[in-house]
Design a protein around this motif. Structure first.
Motif, PDB file in Angstrom:
ATOM      1  N   SER A 204      -3.032  -1.260  -4.241  1.00 25.26           N
ATOM      2  CA  SER A 204      -1.987  -0.297  -3.891  1.00 25.26           C
ATOM      3  C   SER A 204      -2.506   0.812  -2.989  1.00 25.26           C
ATOM      4  CB  SER A 204      -1.396   0.324  -5.157  1.00 25.26           C
ATOM      5  OG  SER A 204      -2.403   1.024  -5.875  1.00 25.26           O
ATOM      6  N   GLY A 205      -3.840   0.892  -2.862  1.00 26.37           N
ATOM      7  CA  GLY A 205      -4.412   1.925  -1.998  1.00 26.37           C
ATOM      8  C   GLY A 205      -5.127   1.389  -0.784  1.00 26.37           C
TER       9      GLY A 205
ATOM     10  N   VAL B  63       0.867  -1.175   0.000  1.00 30.40           N
ATOM     11  CA  VAL B  63       0.000   0.000   0.000  1.00 30.40           C
ATOM     12  C   VAL B  63       0.904   1.225   0.000  1.00 30.40           C
ATOM     13  CG1 VAL B  63      -1.941   1.144   1.109  1.00 30.40           C
ATOM     14  CG2 VAL B  63      -1.647  -1.326   1.353  1.00 30.40           C
ATOM     15  N   ILE B  64       0.651   2.154  -0.891  1.00 31.41           N
ATOM     16  CA  ILE B  64       1.559   3.275  -1.114  1.00 31.41           C
ATOM     17  C   ILE B  64       0.832   4.590  -0.876  1.00 31.41           C
ATOM     18  CG2 ILE B  64       3.058   4.422  -2.783  1.00 31.41           C
ATOM     19  CD1 ILE B  64       3.249   1.705  -4.245  1.00 31.41           C
ATOM     20  N   SER B  65       1.482   5.471  -0.117  1.00 28.34           N
ATOM     21  CA  SER B  65       0.967   6.821   0.104  1.00 28.34           C
ATOM     22  C   SER B  65       2.157   7.770   0.110  1.00 28.34           C
ATOM     23  CB  SER B  65       0.202   6.911   1.426  1.00 28.34           C
ATOM     24  OG  SER B  65      -0.284   8.219   1.629  1.00 28.34           O
ATOM     25  N   GLY B  66       2.341   8.498  -0.987  1.00 24.81           N
ATOM     26  CA  GLY B  66       3.531   9.334  -1.101  1.00 24.81           C
ATOM     27  C   GLY B  66       4.767   8.458  -1.091  1.00 24.81           C
ATOM     28  N   ASP B  67       5.728   8.776  -0.211  1.00 27.07           N
ATOM     29  CA  ASP B  67       6.933   7.958  -0.107  1.00 27.07           C
ATOM     30  C   ASP B  67       6.833   6.934   1.023  1.00 27.07           C
ATOM     31  OD1 ASP B  67       7.071   9.640   2.065  1.00 27.07           O
ATOM     32  OD2 ASP B  67       9.079  10.410   1.626  1.00 27.07           O
TER      33      ASP B  67
ATOM     34  N   ALA C  90      -4.697   4.176   2.071  1.00 25.54           N
ATOM     35  CA  ALA C  90      -3.880   5.345   1.772  1.00 25.54           C
ATOM     36  C   ALA C  90      -4.782   6.573   1.701  1.00 25.54           C
ATOM     37  CB  ALA C  90      -3.140   5.158   0.463  1.00 25.54           C
ATOM     38  N   SER C  91      -4.331   7.671   2.296  1.00 24.10           N
ATOM     39  CA  SER C  91      -5.114   8.905   2.234  1.00 24.10           C
ATOM     40  C   SER C  91      -4.221  10.026   1.729  1.00 24.10           C
ATOM     41  CB  SER C  91      -5.745   9.210   3.591  1.00 24.10           C
ATOM     42  OG  SER C  91      -4.791   9.191   4.624  1.00 24.10           O
TER      43      SER C  91
END
Length: 828
Positions: free
Chosen positions: A107-108, A25-29, A123-124
């Protein structure tokens, strides 16, 4: 049903091939990555692991049946000798090393089956994840628990107002007011609990809950952060958390504000200094105070009237016996450039009360049902608090307050309030409820949080939208939007640290505690703070305590001066030991505080962009040093303060951040090296250890300013509100170019102290007076653009001239340069 389907899947050999694969799960870096074996979830930024959630990190505390008399306050679960936990309490969790099952993964978003919980990560905002922990059990749920592992060496900040230490490793921190019968105040002094923890590796975790909770910070092991909430009857709604990742730990605050709201600003005059008496005697005394303040040239922007000033609590008046011409007195304050507020609390004492009765108001409130329908235990002298969840009670209270806030002469022209008490609604005593019920159906298990918000809101709505003055004893997450200044309540008028033995009890704490409170609040979303200078309990303070406290208050985001003895700075008694020298020292520091307003207010305005507080914990601002002092801090980026907090000390150790630093007073150099250095610095009684970094630019008001409040046009009182004047700028020359933007848009820059720039903003349009310290020799010439500035014979002559320059040997050699408007200055 979900567990039944999983069992069917296992029965019909769905097997590993049917497992949903885990996608990072990706949020920014920032990322959340489930290990290949499913035993741990890693929260990371790049290659840096921030937190690790093992399979046992998500737990449900179940019992046979919920007991309505139990508060399910988890604080008591962690104390030896405390009330026993519920008899049937059982913690449901996977074992560490067990596999967590992926139910959904993109991924979110990631959804995990973790035994008796289902945990959803979403992710937000960039660098931020929302976490929802939902119990999945047929038993009654009393507690929900999240227990990640952090780095074994990092420091932990935030969590609200704490006076023992600003770094929480090894501490148990409840998120609600708790009883402590060994303390002289009988409570744990956490009047502003904030469920936000920040790690110095650049992460944060915020629990968005109003229920009772506790953070057990690396006590069981040096990595475990144990967060437990008593969700009880609200357990079906789950527990919501937010994970933050930031390149610098101070940046976490902006992410937190993105969820709870950015801090509002108080009125500019509220920065102070403000003076007050605990028991104002009468109108003649107030008028004499005005005379003393202005005759003695004590920089002061306002006062407040503490209790008792009214006929009773709360009669919404001024006592006509004490103040026979109250409005005339209040106009005299305005004419002297002194804004004013009043003490207040959410009670109306019955006529039978021995203290401050307000019989008519009490009877009216009672007849209209303005008190909570079910009352718990009172923690005040006047009776039940007003039920602000009742719209009619809310409207009546606000309408009554307008008697104060309506402008003179129709009203009293009050522009702010010191809000005391209002802490009656606690989650219980020793784990058992003392039930409250409010008009909207809520009870104490959430109103211990919400009542504070309503209490402050009802007053803030009556003050100027651009900023009023609220000095509050309490605060809760989300409250910071009101722009209040937190005052830590009644501290000891001593050098005692919190917990020191005083007779048969433990001290609330004196000056060391006041400093720690302010630092800890700054890392918890409350950037404005002022303690009673000198303390309150056991006051008056002796001369040494008072002067050291004055120095500490000077380098604060607000300054107020007063104690329970009601002795003003100019009043000398055998008990306080003050002399004329004491007043002279006080005058110097009060003026310095006021003069620093452009520097401080520029950082205050910048919070809306950066989230960074004005006062910054040393260990959070400079995690690379690995030190976490509770008695030194930074103001903004370039000023370092280390108040003396021990009796008889005329020197102290100071940790310097990396880089070159100079003493504020004489430009003595100190080298922080590349990773921070500890040095011993002199600190005679009249001197606050105060330092600025090489390259620092510190905009200031002129050295004659007396108030930040407006005065009549024909007044001789020097008011920056009437005339901002020339912007004074102290520069500690640094080899690389540095810049500073003042809150009005004025722009400043320096390179080596030989190239200076001033670009006027909207307020400071009359030019600038640069004070370039650590300049050991006078220059041959100074240029402003193509013009050669004239050398003046003295600093006084330079002040009187439109422009020019002057050099003197003070402060390691000081080059003074004055320009009449926007200009680029060079010193060949």
């Amino acid at each position: 049903m979900r567990h039944a389907l999983l069992s069917l899947c296992a029965l019909f050999a769905c097997g590993d091939n049917a497992r949903v694969p885990a996608v990072p799960v990706i949020s920014g870096d920032a990322t959340l990555v489930l290990s290949a074996d499913g035993t741990q979830l890693v929260f990371a930024r790049g290659d840096t692991t921030l937190l690790t959630f093992h399979a046992d990190a998500f737990q449900v505390g179940t019992i046979d049946d919920l007991d309505e008399a139990d508060s399910y306050d988890p604080y008591w679960l962690f104390l030896d000798g405390a009330p026993e936990p519920p008899e049937s309490l059982a913690w449901k969790a996977l074992e560490r090393g067990a596999r967590m099952t992926v139910l959904d993964s993109t991924s979110g978003k990631l959804v995990l089956d973790v035994g008796d919980t289902e945990v959803t990560f979403s992710a937000s905002a960039p660098g931020t994840f929302e976490v929802h922990v939902a119990p999945q059990t047929n038993r009654a749920v009393a507690y929900l628990r999240v227990r990640p592992d952090a780095d074994a060496t990092e420091g932990f900040y935030g969590l609200g107002e704490w006076g023992d230490t600003v770094m929480h490793r090894g501490k148990l921190r409840p998120m609600q007011l708790e009883v402590d019968l060994e303390s002289e105040s009988a409570v744990v002094e956490n009047h502003v609990p904030v469920p936000l923890i920040i790690g110095t590796r650049g992460w944060g975790m915020f629990v968005e809950s109003r229920r009772p909770g506790t953070f057990d910070v690396a006590r069981a092991t040096d990595t475990l952060i144990d967060v437990t909430y008593g969700t009880a009857a609200d357990s079906a709604a789950g527990l919501d958390l937010h994970l933050f990742s930031a390149g610098h730990p101070l940046d976490v605050l902006a992410q937190y504000f993105g969820i709870t709201g950015y801090p509002g600003l108080p009125a500019e005059w509220a920065y102070g200094p403000l003076l007050w008496r605990d028991e104002p005697k009468d109108q003649a005394q107030i008028l004499d105070d005005i005379t003393q303040i202005r005759t003695l040239k004590l920089a002061t922007s306002g006062i407040w009237f503490d209790r008792p000033y009214a006929t009773g609590v709360s009669t919404f008046d001024f006592d006509p016996v004490k103040f026979p011409a109250a409005k005339t007195m209040l106009q005299a304050l305005h004419d002297a450039g002194l804004r004013y507020g009043v003490w207040h609390a959410p009670y109306v004492a019955p006529a039978s009360n021995d203290i401050d009765p307000a019989g008519a108001q009490h009877d009216f409130a009672k007849s209209r049902g303005f008190f909570p329908p079910v009352l718990g235990v009172f923690a005040n002298k006047w009776g039940a608090p007003i039920d602000f969840t009742n719209p009619d009670a809310y409207a009546w209270w606000q309408q009554s307050l307008k008697t104060y806030t309506d402008p003179l002469p129709a009203g009293y022209g009050v522009e702010g309030f010191k809000l005391d008490y209002g802490e009656d609604i606690v989650v219980g005593l020793l784990g058992r409820r003392k039930a409250w019920k409010f008009a909207d159906g809520s009870d104490e298990l959430t109103m211990h949080h919400d009542y504070t918000l309503l209490y402050h809101q009802i007053y803030r709505e009556l003050l100027a939208p651009a900023g009023g003055w609220l000095l509050t004893r309490t605060g809760r997450w989300g409250d910071q939007t009101k722009g209040m200044i937190i005052w830590p309540g009644d501290l000891d008028a001593t050098f005692d640290p919190q917990g020191a033995k005083i007779g048969g009890s433990r001290a609330v704490g004196g000056l060391p505690t006041a400093i720690a409170f302010g630092i800890s609040l700054s890392a918890s979303g409350f950037p404005f703070y002022a303690s009673d200078t000198g303390g309150y309990r056991h006051s008056p303070p002796n001369n040494e305590v008072w002067l050291r406290w004055v120095q500490a208050s000077t380098i604060s985001s607000a300054m107020e001066v007063g104690d329970s003895s009601s002795q003003m700075p100019w009043e000398f008694t055998p008990e306080n030991g003050r002399t004329q020298q004491s007043v002279d020292i006080y005058r110097r520091y009060a003026l310095l505080h006021m003069r620093l307003f452009p520097y401080v207010w520029s950082y205050a305005k910048a919070i809306a962009k950066t989230g960074h507080p004005i006062i910054r914990p040393f260990g959070l601002a400079h995690p690379e040093v690995g030190q976490h002092p509770s008695d030194q801090f930074l103001m903004g980026e370039k000023m370092l303060a280390a108040p003396v907090i021990e009796a008889g000390k005329t020197a102290r150790d100071v940790w310097f951040p990396p880089g070159a630093w100079l003493s504020w007073w004489d430009a003595t150099p100190y080298d922080g090296g590349t990773s921070g250095v500890k040095a011993t610095v002199p600190a005679p009684l009249d001197t606050l250890p105060l330092f600025i970094a090489r390259g620092a630019i510190v905009p200031m008001l002129r050295d004659t300013v007396e108030t930040l409040s407006a005065v009549p046009a024909n007044s001789t009182i020097d008011s920056s509100a009437n005339d901002p004047g020339v912007l004074w700028v102290r520069v500690a020359p640094g080899s690389t170019r540095t810049t500073f933007t003042v809150y009005d848009g004025s722009k400043l820059a320096q390179t080596g102290g030989t190239a200076l720039t001033f670009t006027a903003g909207t307020l400071f349009t009359q030019g600038a007076l640069f004070e370039v310290i650590a300049t050991p020799a006078p220059p041959a010439s100074v240029h402003a653009g193509a013009a050669v500035l004239q050398q003046r014979a003295s600093l006084t002559a330079l002040k009187q001239a439109a422009e020019g320059w002057f050099w003197e040997s003070a402060t390691g050699g000081t080059l003074w340069i004055k320009v009449a408007g926007s200009s680029s200055i060079t010193v060949p």
